[in-house]
Motif scaffolding. Sequence first.
Motif, PDB file in Angstrom:
ATOM      1  N   TYR A 196     -33.511  21.013  52.114  1.00  0.00           N
ATOM      2  CA  TYR A 196     -33.400  20.208  50.898  1.00  0.00           C
ATOM      3  C   TYR A 196     -31.974  19.666  50.806  1.00  0.00           C
ATOM      4  O   TYR A 196     -31.006  20.416  50.919  1.00  0.00           O
ATOM      5  CB  TYR A 196     -33.704  21.038  49.650  1.00  0.00           C
ATOM      6  CG  TYR A 196     -33.374  20.319  48.363  1.00  0.00           C
ATOM      7  CD1 TYR A 196     -34.250  19.380  47.830  1.00  0.00           C
ATOM      8  CD2 TYR A 196     -32.169  20.554  47.705  1.00  0.00           C
ATOM      9  CE1 TYR A 196     -33.935  18.699  46.663  1.00  0.00           C
ATOM     10  CE2 TYR A 196     -31.855  19.884  46.534  1.00  0.00           C
ATOM     11  CZ  TYR A 196     -32.735  18.949  46.020  1.00  0.00           C
ATOM     12  OH  TYR A 196     -32.429  18.273  44.869  1.00  0.00           O
ATOM     13  N   LEU A 197     -31.870  18.347  50.598  1.00  0.00           N
ATOM     14  CA  LEU A 197     -30.580  17.710  50.350  1.00  0.00           C
ATOM     15  C   LEU A 197     -30.593  17.170  48.923  1.00  0.00           C
ATOM     16  O   LEU A 197     -31.556  16.519  48.514  1.00  0.00           O
ATOM     17  CB  LEU A 197     -30.348  16.558  51.330  1.00  0.00           C
ATOM     18  CG  LEU A 197     -30.327  16.930  52.818  1.00  0.00           C
ATOM     19  CD1 LEU A 197     -30.180  15.680  53.670  1.00  0.00           C
ATOM     20  CD2 LEU A 197     -29.214  17.920  53.110  1.00  0.00           C
ATOM     21  N   GLU A 243     -45.704  25.987  54.044  1.00  0.00           N
ATOM     22  CA  GLU A 243     -46.102  25.961  52.632  1.00  0.00           C
ATOM     23  C   GLU A 243     -45.943  27.346  52.000  1.00  0.00           C
ATOM     24  O   GLU A 243     -45.670  27.465  50.815  1.00  0.00           O
ATOM     25  CB  GLU A 243     -47.530  25.448  52.475  1.00  0.00           C
ATOM     26  CG  GLU A 243     -47.682  23.969  52.794  1.00  0.00           C
ATOM     27  CD  GLU A 243     -46.836  23.076  51.889  1.00  0.00           C
ATOM     28  OE1 GLU A 243     -46.890  23.250  50.649  1.00  0.00           O
ATOM     29  OE2 GLU A 243     -46.114  22.211  52.424  1.00  0.00           O
ATOM     30  N   LYS A 244     -46.107  28.400  52.786  1.00  0.00           N
ATOM     31  CA  LYS A 244     -45.936  29.767  52.270  1.00  0.00           C
ATOM     32  C   LYS A 244     -44.521  30.011  51.756  1.00  0.00           C
ATOM     33  O   LYS A 244     -44.305  30.768  50.830  1.00  0.00           O
ATOM     34  CB  LYS A 244     -46.252  30.787  53.362  1.00  0.00           C
ATOM     35  CG  LYS A 244     -47.699  30.929  53.701  1.00  0.00           C
ATOM     36  CD  LYS A 244     -47.848  32.018  54.743  1.00  0.00           C
ATOM     37  CE  LYS A 244     -49.281  32.363  55.017  1.00  0.00           C
ATOM     38  NZ  LYS A 244     -49.379  33.470  55.986  1.00  0.00           N
ATOM     39  N   VAL A 245     -43.541  29.366  52.376  1.00  0.00           N
ATOM     40  CA  VAL A 245     -42.140  29.563  51.988  1.00  0.00           C
ATOM     41  C   VAL A 245     -41.894  29.051  50.574  1.00  0.00           C
ATOM     42  O   VAL A 245     -40.997  29.507  49.877  1.00  0.00           O
ATOM     43  CB  VAL A 245     -41.199  28.866  53.005  1.00  0.00           C
ATOM     44  CG1 VAL A 245     -39.744  29.012  52.606  1.00  0.00           C
ATOM     45  CG2 VAL A 245     -41.413  29.450  54.400  1.00  0.00           C
ATOM     46  N   PRO A 274     -35.832  29.108  45.366  1.00  0.00           N
ATOM     47  CA  PRO A 274     -35.485  27.684  45.373  1.00  0.00           C
ATOM     48  C   PRO A 274     -36.566  26.771  45.958  1.00  0.00           C
ATOM     49  O   PRO A 274     -36.819  25.711  45.387  1.00  0.00           O
ATOM     50  CB  PRO A 274     -34.194  27.632  46.193  1.00  0.00           C
ATOM     51  CG  PRO A 274     -33.591  28.980  46.014  1.00  0.00           C
ATOM     52  CD  PRO A 274     -34.757  29.923  45.939  1.00  0.00           C
ATOM     53  N   PRO A 275     -37.239  27.149  47.067  1.00  0.00           N
ATOM     54  CA  PRO A 275     -38.276  26.245  47.576  1.00  0.00           C
ATOM     55  C   PRO A 275     -39.400  25.994  46.558  1.00  0.00           C
ATOM     56  O   PRO A 275     -39.918  24.878  46.457  1.00  0.00           O
ATOM     57  CB  PRO A 275     -38.816  26.962  48.815  1.00  0.00           C
ATOM     58  CG  PRO A 275     -37.706  27.838  49.258  1.00  0.00           C
ATOM     59  CD  PRO A 275     -37.039  28.283  47.988  1.00  0.00           C
ATOM     60  N   LYS A 276     -39.719  27.004  45.773  1.00  0.00           N
ATOM     61  CA  LYS A 276     -40.745  26.846  44.740  1.00  0.00           C
ATOM     62  C   LYS A 276     -40.256  25.888  43.655  1.00  0.00           C
ATOM     63  O   LYS A 276     -40.997  25.003  43.212  1.00  0.00           O
ATOM     64  CB  LYS A 276     -41.091  28.208  44.126  1.00  0.00           C
ATOM     65  CG  LYS A 276     -42.146  28.131  43.043  1.00  0.00           C
ATOM     66  CD  LYS A 276     -42.481  29.503  42.496  1.00  0.00           C
ATOM     67  CE  LYS A 276     -43.566  29.408  41.433  1.00  0.00           C
ATOM     68  NZ  LYS A 276     -43.962  30.727  40.947  1.00  0.00           N
ATOM     69  N   GLY A 315     -40.276  19.978  41.510  1.00  0.00           N
ATOM     70  CA  GLY A 315     -39.523  18.825  41.046  1.00  0.00           C
ATOM     71  C   GLY A 315     -38.126  19.110  40.542  1.00  0.00           C
ATOM     72  O   GLY A 315     -37.442  18.216  40.061  1.00  0.00           O
ATOM     73  N   LYS A 316     -37.670  20.347  40.627  1.00  0.00           N
ATOM     74  CA  LYS A 316     -36.325  20.712  40.159  1.00  0.00           C
ATOM     75  C   LYS A 316     -35.267  20.178  41.123  1.00  0.00           C
ATOM     76  O   LYS A 316     -35.380  20.339  42.326  1.00  0.00           O
ATOM     77  CB  LYS A 316     -36.222  22.233  40.067  1.00  0.00           C
ATOM     78  CG  LYS A 316     -34.867  22.766  39.743  1.00  0.00           C
ATOM     79  CD  LYS A 316     -34.671  22.916  38.276  1.00  0.00           C
ATOM     80  CE  LYS A 316     -33.353  23.647  38.028  1.00  0.00           C
ATOM     81  NZ  LYS A 316     -32.714  23.215  36.855  1.00  0.00           N
ATOM     82  N   ASP A 317     -34.246  19.512  40.579  1.00  0.00           N
ATOM     83  CA  ASP A 317     -33.122  19.048  41.383  1.00  0.00           C
ATOM     84  C   ASP A 317     -32.119  20.188  41.524  1.00  0.00           C
ATOM     85  O   ASP A 317     -31.838  20.901  40.562  1.00  0.00           O
ATOM     86  CB  ASP A 317     -32.437  17.854  40.720  1.00  0.00           C
ATOM     87  CG  ASP A 317     -33.314  16.616  40.708  1.00  0.00           C
ATOM     88  OD1 ASP A 317     -34.138  16.467  41.633  1.00  0.00           O
ATOM     89  OD2 ASP A 317     -33.181  15.802  39.784  1.00  0.00           O
ATOM     90  N   MET A 318     -31.573  20.340  42.703  1.00  0.00           N
ATOM     91  CA  MET A 318     -30.579  21.380  42.961  1.00  0.00           C
ATOM     92  C   MET A 318     -29.246  20.711  43.306  1.00  0.00           C
ATOM     93  O   MET A 318     -29.227  19.700  44.005  1.00  0.00           O
ATOM     94  CB  MET A 318     -31.015  22.264  44.133  1.00  0.00           C
ATOM     95  CG  MET A 318     -32.325  22.975  43.921  1.00  0.00           C
ATOM     96  SD  MET A 318     -32.110  24.300  42.729  1.00  0.00           S
ATOM     97  CE  MET A 318     -33.748  24.964  42.699  1.00  0.00           C
ATOM     98  N   PRO A 319     -28.126  21.289  42.855  1.00  0.00           N
ATOM     99  CA  PRO A 319     -26.809  20.714  43.162  1.00  0.00           C
ATOM    100  C   PRO A 319     -26.217  21.263  44.466  1.00  0.00           C
ATOM    101  O   PRO A 319     -25.007  21.351  44.619  1.00  0.00           O
ATOM    102  CB  PRO A 319     -25.972  21.148  41.961  1.00  0.00           C
ATOM    103  CG  PRO A 319     -26.554  22.457  41.574  1.00  0.00           C
ATOM    104  CD  PRO A 319     -28.039  22.341  41.853  1.00  0.00           C
ATOM    105  N   PHE A 320     -27.050  21.676  45.391  1.00  0.00           N
ATOM    106  CA  PHE A 320     -26.601  22.243  46.655  1.00  0.00           C
ATOM    107  C   PHE A 320     -27.661  22.012  47.724  1.00  0.00           C
ATOM    108  O   PHE A 320     -28.801  21.680  47.434  1.00  0.00           O
ATOM    109  CB  PHE A 320     -26.293  23.738  46.522  1.00  0.00           C
ATOM    110  CG  PHE A 320     -27.254  24.477  45.625  1.00  0.00           C
ATOM    111  CD1 PHE A 320     -28.522  24.827  46.064  1.00  0.00           C
ATOM    112  CD2 PHE A 320     -26.879  24.820  44.341  1.00  0.00           C
ATOM    113  CE1 PHE A 320     -29.403  25.503  45.236  1.00  0.00           C
ATOM    114  CE2 PHE A 320     -27.749  25.505  43.498  1.00  0.00           C
ATOM    115  CZ  PHE A 320     -29.021  25.838  43.953  1.00  0.00           C
ATOM    116  N   ILE A 321     -27.262  22.189  48.969  1.00  0.00           N
ATOM    117  CA  ILE A 321     -28.193  22.098  50.098  1.00  0.00           C
ATOM    118  C   ILE A 321     -28.942  23.421  50.168  1.00  0.00           C
ATOM    119  O   ILE A 321     -28.349  24.487  50.002  1.00  0.00           O
ATOM    120  CB  ILE A 321     -27.411  21.847  51.408  1.00  0.00           C
ATOM    121  CG1 ILE A 321     -26.703  20.493  51.341  1.00  0.00           C
ATOM    122  CG2 ILE A 321     -28.343  21.926  52.623  1.00  0.00           C
ATOM    123  CD1 ILE A 321     -25.696  20.263  52.447  1.00  0.00           C
ATOM    124  N   VAL A 322     -30.246  23.353  50.411  1.00  0.00           N
ATOM    125  CA  VAL A 322     -31.048  24.566  50.538  1.00  0.00           C
ATOM    126  C   VAL A 322     -31.709  24.577  51.910  1.00  0.00           C
ATOM    127  O   VAL A 322     -32.423  23.636  52.271  1.00  0.00           O
ATOM    128  CB  VAL A 322     -32.136  24.670  49.445  1.00  0.00           C
ATOM    129  CG1 VAL A 322     -32.941  25.956  49.609  1.00  0.00           C
ATOM    130  CG2 VAL A 322     -31.519  24.597  48.055  1.00  0.00           C
TER     131      VAL A 322
END
Length: 122
Positions: free
Chosen positions: A52-53, A82-84, A89-91, A96-103
């Motif tokens: 995720y970026l 998809e299990k992850v 954070p993947p969930k 639709g949640k935006d994250m302020p970091f790379i995941v």
Amino acid sequence: MMQIKMGAALLFALTLTRGIPATAQQVQPGTQQAQSFEKQIVRTISLKYLLYLPKEYGKEADKKWPVIVFLHGSGERGSDLEKVKAHGPPKLIAAGKDMPFIVVSPQAPLTGRGWETETLNG
């Protein structure tokens, strides 16, 4: 179960004694002295992962982004990414949640005993 562990330890000990260097063989019986062992092991490691970026990623060339590595539990191992997305954070990202970091969310294979340091360091 104890017999299996003892058998494995005995096999390891027998294997190890075949490769004991001459200096180790000069240790006085009944004493314990520090020794060392070194062996190069080469193997190929392969796993899938979600990346995720943040939406703002790349807009500022010099901006540095924090990175989170999310390690799932044993129930999410396998080859279906998809299990992850079941937890953490993947969930949240999937919802639709935006994250302020790379995941980075790797998926452990079904084989093995969980997360291995050499895989995560790769």
